[in-house]
Design a protein around this motif. Structure first.
Motif, PDB file in Angstrom:
ATOM      1  N   LEU A 161       1.850  -9.420  -2.623  1.00 23.10           N
ATOM      2  CA  LEU A 161       1.726 -10.574  -1.736  1.00 23.10           C
ATOM      3  C   LEU A 161       0.744 -11.520  -2.412  1.00 23.10           C
ATOM      4  CD1 LEU A 161       2.542 -11.511   1.210  1.00 23.10           C
ATOM      5  CD2 LEU A 161       0.371 -10.514   1.947  1.00 23.10           C
ATOM      6  N   GLY A 162       1.080 -12.806  -2.456  1.00 22.68           N
ATOM      7  CA  GLY A 162       0.211 -13.741  -3.151  1.00 22.68           C
ATOM      8  C   GLY A 162      -0.252 -14.873  -2.269  1.00 22.68           C
ATOM      9  N   VAL A 163      -1.428 -15.384  -2.552  1.00 20.51           N
ATOM     10  CA  VAL A 163      -1.949 -16.571  -1.851  1.00 20.51           C
ATOM     11  C   VAL A 163      -1.306 -17.815  -2.466  1.00 20.51           C
ATOM     12  CG1 VAL A 163      -4.013 -17.952  -1.395  1.00 20.51           C
ATOM     13  CG2 VAL A 163      -4.107 -15.457  -1.209  1.00 20.51           C
ATOM     14  N   PRO A 171      -9.144 -19.168  -0.564  1.00 18.78           N
ATOM     15  CA  PRO A 171      -8.226 -18.343   0.246  1.00 18.78           C
ATOM     16  C   PRO A 171      -8.719 -18.210   1.686  1.00 18.78           C
ATOM     17  CG  PRO A 171      -9.531 -16.977  -1.238  1.00 18.78           C
ATOM     18  CD  PRO A 171      -9.793 -18.393  -1.631  1.00 18.78           C
ATOM     19  N   PRO A 172      -7.795 -18.077   2.636  1.00 15.43           N
ATOM     20  CA  PRO A 172      -8.165 -18.058   4.061  1.00 15.43           C
ATOM     21  C   PRO A 172      -8.715 -16.703   4.513  1.00 15.43           C
ATOM     22  CG  PRO A 172      -5.802 -17.812   3.826  1.00 15.43           C
ATOM     23  CD  PRO A 172      -6.335 -18.033   2.435  1.00 15.43           C
ATOM     24  N   ALA A 203      -4.409  -9.388  -1.687  1.00 13.71           N
ATOM     25  CA  ALA A 203      -4.050 -10.771  -1.991  1.00 13.71           C
ATOM     26  C   ALA A 203      -5.245 -11.698  -1.829  1.00 13.71           C
ATOM     27  CB  ALA A 203      -2.892 -11.220  -1.097  1.00 13.71           C
ATOM     28  N   LEU A 204      -6.002 -11.507  -0.761  1.00 17.18           N
ATOM     29  CA  LEU A 204      -7.182 -12.337  -0.523  1.00 17.18           C
ATOM     30  C   LEU A 204      -8.281 -12.055  -1.538  1.00 17.18           C
ATOM     31  CD1 LEU A 204      -7.317 -12.032   3.371  1.00 17.18           C
ATOM     32  CD2 LEU A 204      -6.494 -13.998   2.054  1.00 17.18           C
ATOM     33  N   ASP A 205      -8.440 -10.771  -1.903  1.00 19.83           N
ATOM     34  CA  ASP A 205      -9.508 -10.385  -2.825  1.00 19.83           C
ATOM     35  C   ASP A 205      -9.300 -10.934  -4.231  1.00 19.83           C
ATOM     36  OD1 ASP A 205     -10.813  -9.015  -0.821  1.00 19.83           O
ATOM     37  OD2 ASP A 205     -10.108  -7.033  -1.436  1.00 19.83           O
ATOM     38  N   VAL A 206      -8.050 -10.949  -4.702  1.00 18.91           N
ATOM     39  CA  VAL A 206      -7.792 -11.332  -6.098  1.00 18.91           C
ATOM     40  C   VAL A 206      -7.303 -12.770  -6.241  1.00 18.91           C
ATOM     41  CG1 VAL A 206      -7.259  -8.925  -6.657  1.00 18.91           C
ATOM     42  CG2 VAL A 206      -5.389 -10.512  -6.141  1.00 18.91           C
ATOM     43  N   ASN A 210      -7.061 -14.193 -10.042  1.00 19.51           N
ATOM     44  CA  ASN A 210      -5.704 -14.269 -10.587  1.00 19.51           C
ATOM     45  C   ASN A 210      -5.160 -15.700 -10.645  1.00 19.51           C
ATOM     46  OD1 ASN A 210      -5.705 -11.522 -10.861  1.00 19.51           O
ATOM     47  ND2 ASN A 210      -4.155 -11.100  -9.305  1.00 19.51           N
ATOM     48  N   ALA A 211      -5.946 -16.655 -10.184  1.00 11.39           N
ATOM     49  CA  ALA A 211      -5.466 -18.042 -10.160  1.00 11.39           C
ATOM     50  C   ALA A 211      -5.085 -18.565 -11.541  1.00 11.39           C
ATOM     51  CB  ALA A 211      -6.514 -18.943  -9.515  1.00 11.39           C
TER      52      ALA A 211
END
Length: 224
Positions: A161-163, A171-172, A203-206, A210-211
Motif C-alpha cells: 500500500l502506498g501513500v 503523510p497523513p 505505508a505511513l512509516d516509509v 521511499n519518496a
C-alpha cells in the motif's frame, strides 16, 4: 490516465459485506469503486459506473441507502448511480465545491455515515485537497479514497500500500495512524484484504524514505 467509452468491469475486493470494482482495468489511475453493507444498509462509495455494477451491489445485504463522495474531486458517476437507486448523494458537511456540481439531491454528513465512522484525512487549500475516510470498525474495513492506494503510480519497491505521491513528504499520520483495520480499500487499485493495519502502518512509516524511489519511477514512466 482515465478510461472512457465502453467499460470492461472487473470485480475486486470481494468479501462478506463488501465488494469493489474497477470499470476500466487498463487505465493508469485504476479508479476503484466500492459498496459496503453495514447494519443492513448499503453505501456506494465514489462509484465509476458500468454495466454490471448493480448486479454486484445486489449481492450485498440491504438496500442502497446512499452514494458517498469522499474526495472533493471524486464526483465520478455518483449522481448517476444515486439517481438510478433513488437515493441522495452524501457529502461531508465541511467539504466545499463538489456538492454544487452534482446533478442529484445532496445530503450532508458529519462524524458518521450510517454505521460508518467518518475520519477527516485532509482539509487543505495548498494543495487543494479535501478527503474523508470511512471506517466500519465492527466489520474491520477502512476505505481511503486517495491518500493511500495500490495503483502502480502510488507504490514502489515492496510496498503493498502506498501513500499518494503528492503526500509522500507529509503523510497523513495524524488521521490514519493507530487504526486497526483487517482490510484497507482504496479509490485507486485493488484493496489490501489481509493484514490491513500492518500495510497501512508501513505505508505511513516509509512514505518519506521511499519518496525518491517513487519519484524516480514516475519520471522513468513519464519519459517512456
Amino acid at each position: 490516465m482515465k478510461g472512457s467509452g465502453a467499460a470492461d468491469l472487473a470485480a475486486v475486493d470481494e468479501f462478506d459485506g463488501g465488494v469493489g470494482w474497477i470499470a476500466y482495468p487498463d487505465e493508469t489511475m485504476e479508479r476503484a469503486s466500492h459498496a459496503l453493507s453495514v447494519d443492513g444498509e448499503v453505501w456506494v462509495l465514489d462509484p465509476v459506473d458500468a454495466d454490471g455494477v448493480d448486479d454486484l451491489i445486489a449481492g450485498l445485504d440491504g438496500d442502497v441507502a446512499g452514494v458517498a463522495v469522499c474526495l472533493d474531486r471524486h464526483r465520478r458517476d455518483a449522481a448517476a448511480v444515486a439517481t438510478r437507486h433513488d437515493v441522495p448523494v452524501y457529502v461531508p458537511d465541511w467539504m466545499t465545491g463538489v456538492a454544487a456540481k452534482l446533478d442529484a439531491p445532496v445530503e450532508r454528513f458529519g462524524r458518521t455515515l450510517g454505521g460508518l465512522r467518518a475520519i477527516t484525512v485532509r482539509d487543505s487549500s495548498i494543495p487543494p485537497w479535501q478527503e474523508v475516510a470511512l471506517s466500519d470498525e465492527d466489520g474491520g474495513t477502512l476505505y481511503v479514497p486517495e491518500a493511500v492506494g495500490t495503483s502502480a503510480y502510488m507504490r514502489t519497491g515492496a510496498e503493498r500500500l502506498g501513500v499518494h505521491p503528492m503526500l509522500r513528504l507529509t503523510p497523513p499520520r495524524r488521521a490514519l495512524s493507530g487504526l486497526d483495520p483487517e482490510r484497507v480499500l482504496c479509490g485507486h487499485g485493488p484493496g489490501v484484504l489481509e493484514d490491513g493495519a500492518d500495510a497501512l502502518s508501513e505505508a505511513l512509516d516509509v512514505a518519506r524514505s521511499n519518496a525518491p524511489g517513487l519519484y524516480a519511477k514516475s519520471l522513468r514512466t513519464f519519459l517512456g
